[in-house]
Design an enzyme around this catalytic site. Structure first.
Site, PDB file in Angstrom:
ATOM      1  CG  ASP A   1       1.825  -3.880   6.134  1.00  0.00           C
ATOM      2  OD1 ASP A   1       1.137  -4.394   7.038  1.00  0.00           O
ATOM      3  OD2 ASP A   1       1.630  -2.735   5.691  1.00  0.00           O
TER       4      ASP A   1
ATOM      5  CG  ASP B   1      -1.277  -5.562  10.369  1.00  0.00           C
ATOM      6  OD1 ASP B   1      -0.537  -4.983  11.196  1.00  0.00           O
ATOM      7  OD2 ASP B   1      -2.032  -4.948   9.599  1.00  0.00           O
ATOM      8  CD  GLU B   2       3.480  -2.537  10.650  1.00  0.00           C
ATOM      9  OE1 GLU B   2       4.406  -2.217   9.876  1.00  0.00           O
ATOM     10  OE2 GLU B   2       2.625  -1.730  11.077  1.00  0.00           O
TER      11      GLU B   2
END
Length: 470
Positions: free
Chosen positions: A9, A105-106
């Protein structure tokens, strides 16, 4: 045997990207909001300096300015964030394709196939930080839920391992509100009946949980007891394979840049070949010392996978858009519009009145040959028949082409000898493809009929090969 699942993350991703492009923002309160100038705009995310002041996601811009009037607020730049996201996940794919991208973003990564999975994900996390300038937190566990919980434990730059022996000690004492998937409304209901921690929900009565939260209550109990899923939803339809590199010192010298593009092309080729892919679109990325970035792509007339082919097209594209006047901070090379090699089959048109037996014969011949070499030779042999028979010019031109298209694949001469000998009275040397090219040139100069036959054969093979690449 349990799987090894990692969740990575990015820390304050949007804010981190902005800090990367403008280092002066680092260490200062920063927030990203949809509407910067109005009081009612909503904070999308903020960096840790802003969070320490109490400025959080979903807060109104006006309220954030009341807390800290000098806070820097920027509008989201999604193209820039998506570009950074692609670079991050392309780096992950250098190690494995078993990745489930959850958002920009993860992602979850299945590391079960690695002998040292912890070491691999630690290297990935470090490279993302050192090479791309993006901080992240990582959780590693035997299922997705615990991996996600692990990445939430320590931020920024956290690294947590949750296994079957320690998950109770690590997670069960945490407030129920920190449990992934347990929202504010559910948290309030659970606390109203005395379920305050993750351990409480793990040991709670199923009937009570179901009556309070329905199926979600049972799901929370199962997850708290380590019964989460370990199956990833992979992105099946890949469109590109690429590599990039950030340099400690900016590159200026042309030879240095050429050498790095060559190295990147080798890495891309290795990954493409290991997965049995080919592609017919090349793209480059160049980031300068001022963090301005250009990305350019180009459709190419053939499907390729080799180092030299990727390099030649990438270098040609770079020269079209860069004049070596500025320092280069990052370089990237990608092969796009990829597909499995086995998908490249000839699709015959049932309405075409061609001689299919002859076409099939030529197709079988072409399978034995280096496709890229023959496409190049066919293109230029067609031109040979139209040019003046200038011995030196033709030799130099075709030798350059041979050198460009298959310098490491001279074995094509061995196969080509079997075919070309049908059109010449003498056999061709098959130790080097360069000699084969010179023989073709000489044939054009000395025997026009044989050269025309050869040209026709080359054109037919080229047509068939191109059909198979569409």
């Amino acid at each position: 045997m349990s799987k090894v699942i990692a969740h990575i993350d990015m820390n304050c991703f949007y804010a981190s990207v902005e800090e990367k492009y403008n280092p002066e923002l680092k260490g200062k309160p920063l927030a990203i909001a949809g509407e910067v100038k109005t009081r009612h705009g909503i904070i999308v995310t903020s960096n840790y300096e802003a969070r320490k002041l109490g400025i959080k996601t979903t807060m109104r811009v006006g309220d954030a300015r009341k807390i800290y009037p000098n806070i820097k607020i920027l509008r989201p730049d999604m193209p820039k964030y998506q570009q950074e996201s692609k670079m991050i996940f392309d780096l992950v794919r250098e190690y494995t394709d078993k990745i489930e991208i959850v958002s920009v973003d993860e992602a979850y990564i299945d590391l079960s196939d690695f002998h040292e999975p912890i070491k691999v994900i630690a290297i990935i996390q470090r490279r993302i930080y050192k090479q791309l300038g993006m901080p992240s937190s990582v959780g590693v566990s035997f299922n997705k839920f615990f991996a996600k919980m692990g990445s939430n434990l320590k931020k920024p730059l956290g690294f947590s391992i949750i296994n079957k022996k320690n998950y109770k000690d690590i997670l069960w004492n945490l407030d129920i509100g920190e449990m992934h998937g347990c929202g504010k409304a559910s948290t309030k209901k659970l606390k109203n009946i005395g379920i305050n921690t993750i351990g409480d929900v793990a040991e709670a009565n199923e009937v009570i949980l179901h009556s309070l939260l329905g199926v979600q209550g049972l799901r929370l109990k199962n997850r708290a007891n380590g019964e989460g899923s370990d199956e990833l939803k992979y992105t099946v339809d890949r469109k590109s394979i690429g590599n990039s590199k950030t340099f400690t010192n900016d590159l200026i010298d042309e030879d240095d840049i050429l050498r790095e593009v060559k190295k990147l092309s080798e890495k891309v080729s290795s990954r493409v070949k290991s997965r049995n892919y080919v592609g017919n679109n090349i793209s480059i990325m160049v980031r300068f010392s001022d963090f301005k970035t250009i990305t350019r792509s180009k459709k190419i007339p053939e499907f390729i996978s080799g180092t030299n082919e990727i390099f030649n097209y990438a270098w040609e594209l770079l020269l079209e858009h860069y004049d070596f006047s500025r320092g280069v901070r990052l370089l990237g090379v990608s092969l796009n519009d990829i597909k499995k090699s086995k998908e490249l089959k000839v699709q015959l048109d049932i309405f075409d009145k061609k001689d299919y037996k002859e076409e099939e014969r030529l197709r079988k011949i072409s399978k034995k040959l280096n496709h890229h070499a023959f496409i190049a030779m066919a293109d230029h042999m067609h031109g040979v028949a139209l040019r003046e028979k200038d011995d030196i010019y033709l030799k130099n031109f075709l030798m350059w082409d041979i050198k460009r298209f298959f310098p490491e694949e001279f074995e094509v001469g061995k196969y080509a000898n079997q075919i070309l000998s049908q059109y010449f009275s003498k056999d061709l040397p098959d130790d080097e493809a360069g000699f084969m090219a010179l023989t073709i040139v000489n044939a054009e100069l000395e025997n026009g009929a044989a050269a025309r036959d050869l040209t026709m054969l080359m054109e037919e093979i080229m047509t068939i090969v191109k059909y198979s690449l569409e």
